[in-house]
Design a protein around this motif. Structure first.
Motif, short mmCIF file in Angstrom:
data_model
loop_
_atom_site.label_atom_id
_atom_site.label_comp_id
_atom_site.label_asym_id
_atom_site.label_seq_id
_atom_site.Cartn_x
_atom_site.Cartn_y
_atom_site.Cartn_z
N LYS A 171 0.96 -1.32 -0.24
CA LYS A 171 -0.12 0.04 0.21
C LYS A 171 0.75 1.34 0.13
O LYS A 171 0.48 2.11 -0.64
N ASN A 172 1.94 1.17 0.70
CA ASN A 172 2.81 2.56 0.66
C ASN A 172 3.58 2.64 -0.57
O ASN A 172 3.46 3.73 -0.88
N MET A 173 3.68 1.49 -1.33
CA MET A 173 4.49 1.91 -2.58
C MET A 173 3.41 2.56 -3.48
O MET A 173 3.84 3.46 -4.06
N VAL A 174 2.34 1.83 -3.55
CA VAL A 174 1.29 2.67 -4.33
C VAL A 174 1.05 4.06 -4.08
O VAL A 174 0.96 4.90 -4.90
N ARG A 175 0.79 4.41 -2.66
CA ARG A 175 0.43 5.62 -2.11
C ARG A 175 1.63 6.87 -2.70
O ARG A 175 1.11 7.81 -2.69
N PHE A 176 2.75 6.22 -2.61
CA PHE A 176 3.93 6.99 -2.85
C PHE A 176 4.33 7.24 -4.20
O PHE A 176 5.56 7.41 -4.53
N GLY A 180 4.28 0.70 -9.76
CA GLY A 180 4.62 0.16 -11.04
C GLY A 180 5.15 -1.35 -10.65
O GLY A 180 5.08 -1.91 -9.59
N LYS A 181 5.62 -2.02 -11.88
CA LYS A 181 5.87 -3.55 -11.77
C LYS A 181 7.34 -3.43 -11.13
O LYS A 181 8.14 -2.45 -10.96
N GLN A 182 7.85 -4.70 -10.54
CA GLN A 182 8.94 -4.87 -9.83
C GLN A 182 9.80 -5.84 -10.53
O GLN A 182 9.34 -6.88 -10.63
N GLY A 183 11.19 -5.49 -10.83
CA GLY A 183 11.99 -6.28 -11.73
C GLY A 183 11.18 -6.42 -12.94
O GLY A 183 10.81 -5.35 -13.61
N LYS A 184 11.39 -7.54 -13.64
CA LYS A 184 10.69 -7.76 -15.04
C LYS A 184 9.19 -7.52 -15.02
O LYS A 184 8.62 -7.51 -16.07
N GLY A 185 8.66 -7.84 -13.71
CA GLY A 185 7.06 -7.92 -13.66
C GLY A 185 6.40 -9.16 -13.86
O GLY A 185 5.25 -9.11 -13.97
N MET A 231 -3.57 -3.39 -7.43
CA MET A 231 -3.15 -2.56 -6.30
C MET A 231 -3.93 -1.15 -6.56
O MET A 231 -4.34 -0.30 -5.93
N ARG A 232 -3.02 -0.58 -7.62
CA ARG A 232 -3.49 1.09 -8.10
C ARG A 232 -5.04 1.06 -8.51
O ARG A 232 -5.37 2.01 -8.11
N LYS A 233 -5.45 0.10 -9.17
CA LYS A 233 -6.74 0.19 -9.23
C LYS A 233 -7.79 0.37 -7.99
O LYS A 233 -8.67 1.14 -7.81
N ALA A 234 -7.21 -0.75 -6.99
CA ALA A 234 -8.17 -0.62 -5.87
C ALA A 234 -7.94 0.66 -5.06
O ALA A 234 -8.93 1.09 -4.35
N MET A 235 -6.58 1.28 -5.07
CA MET A 235 -6.57 2.34 -4.35
C MET A 235 -6.60 3.63 -5.12
O MET A 235 -6.21 4.88 -4.72
N ASN A 236 -7.37 3.47 -6.47
CA ASN A 236 -7.47 4.72 -7.34
C ASN A 236 -6.28 5.50 -7.50
O ASN A 236 -6.32 6.73 -7.36
N ARG A 237 -5.17 5.02 -7.82
CA ARG A 237 -3.81 5.50 -8.53
C ARG A 237 -3.70 5.26 -9.87
O ARG A 237 -3.43 3.96 -10.00
N LYS A 238 -3.67 5.99 -10.65
CA LYS A 238 -3.61 5.82 -12.12
C LYS A 238 -2.04 5.50 -12.59
O LYS A 238 -1.75 4.56 -13.40
N LEU A 239 -1.09 5.99 -11.97
CA LEU A 239 0.33 5.82 -12.31
C LEU A 239 1.24 5.26 -11.14
O LEU A 239 0.87 5.62 -9.91
#
Length: 295
Positions: A171-176, A180-185, A231-239
């Motif tokens: 959650k903190n990663m998305v909030r700040f 995005g993907k981590q490593g190759k994703g 996670m971004r969709k659930a937390m309403n973060r586009k980028l």
């Protein structure tokens, strides 16, 4: 008399959830931990007394793996699992009326890094390295006990999602803006909702033919890129900025953790549970995140 359950290592995120749920179902709950207000691990008589006549014992004990794998931490991670399992097994063996079911936590990380095919109980392949060695030693200690009155099941748990635990750093990663993907994703992310962990425990209580290794993982794992999109969709973060492997390695050092927790591809399926007829309440990640992040 009230039905009784014993939760060993019950002070963490999963243990607290299980305690609450069992109490709501009318159980008397006993906790074994290192906290002075509960049954202590060195109190053999107290542990035996708690286990006498219990319907179930669940062992979740173990130092968090969210740390650097230096020699001191490695020793604590291993011994906090194997020694507590041994203490618990000795106590079960000493009971006149032992619990008919002992569920011990294990880890889905015991399987190899898998991007080619899923790992099931029957066709899963062990990996290599410290985390795998811990999982193998943990299960070996558990199944070393021959307990004629007690059925034993080891839950190879995927990443457990709920309000707390691993969700907080994600959650903190998305909030700040770092969602995005981590490593190759492309690494697989196997997960399970904490409520389904509880429901699996109740299922095992009712299904007396089930024992041995059980994969506790939702039937629809996702790749890391999909995880972060959800996670971004659930937390309403586009980028969300992606994080390359080298960035994660630097960050892991700074945060006192290991990149394995994010970069290992865990592709685990709950074949035995599904064959036995277990139905997951949270089959998809979007369902799980929708419930957890609804607030």
């Amino acid at each position: 008399m009230k039905k009784k359950v014993v939760i060993a290592g019950g002070t963490g995120f999963i243990g607290q959830y299980l305690e609450k749920q069992f109490k709501e179902q009318g159980y008397e709950v006993h906790i074994i931990s290192r906290q002075s207000n509960q049954i202590l691990w060195n109190d053999h008589r107290g542990i035996v007394a708690a286990l006498e006549g219990a319907e179930l014992v669940v062992n979740l004990a173990g130092k968090s793996v969210n740390c650097r794998y230096n020699a001191k931490n490695k020793k604590e991670i291993l011994e906090s699992r194997t020694k507590t399992t041994q203490l618990l097994g000795n106590a079960v063996a000493a009971c006149e009326n032992p619990p008919p079911l002992w569920i011990n936590a294990s880890t889905a990380t015991i399987y190899r890094h898998a991007e080619d095919r899923p790992m099931t109980e029957e066709k899963g392949e062990f990996g290599s390295g410290f985390s795998v060695e811990v999982g193998q030693a943990w299960e070996q200690e558990f199944f070393a006990f021959q307990l004629p009155k007690t059925r034993q099941a080891a839950l190879r748990m995927a990443i457990v999602l709920g309000e707390g635990g691993v969700m907080e750093p994600y959650k903190n990663m998305v909030r700040f803006g770092l969602g995005g993907k981590q490593g190759k994703g492309k690494q697989m992310f196997s997960w399970i909702h904490v409520e389904d962990v509880f429901r699996i425990i109740l299922f095992l209580l009712d299904h007396k033919d089930l024992s041995g290794i059980i994969n506790a993982s939702a039937p629809n794992p996702v790749i890391n890129r999909e995880l972060m999109e959800s996670m971004r969709k659930a937390m309403n973060r586009k980028l969300g900025l992606p994080a390359a492997k080298w960035m994660l390695e630097m960050g892991a050092v700074a945060l006192g953790t290991e990149t394995e927790l994010i970069l290992k591809s865990r592709w685990v399926l709950p074949e035995r549970l599904e064959r036995a007829g277990f139905e997951f309440k949270y089959e998809t990640l979007d369902q799980a995140l929708g419930q957890i992040l609804k607030k």
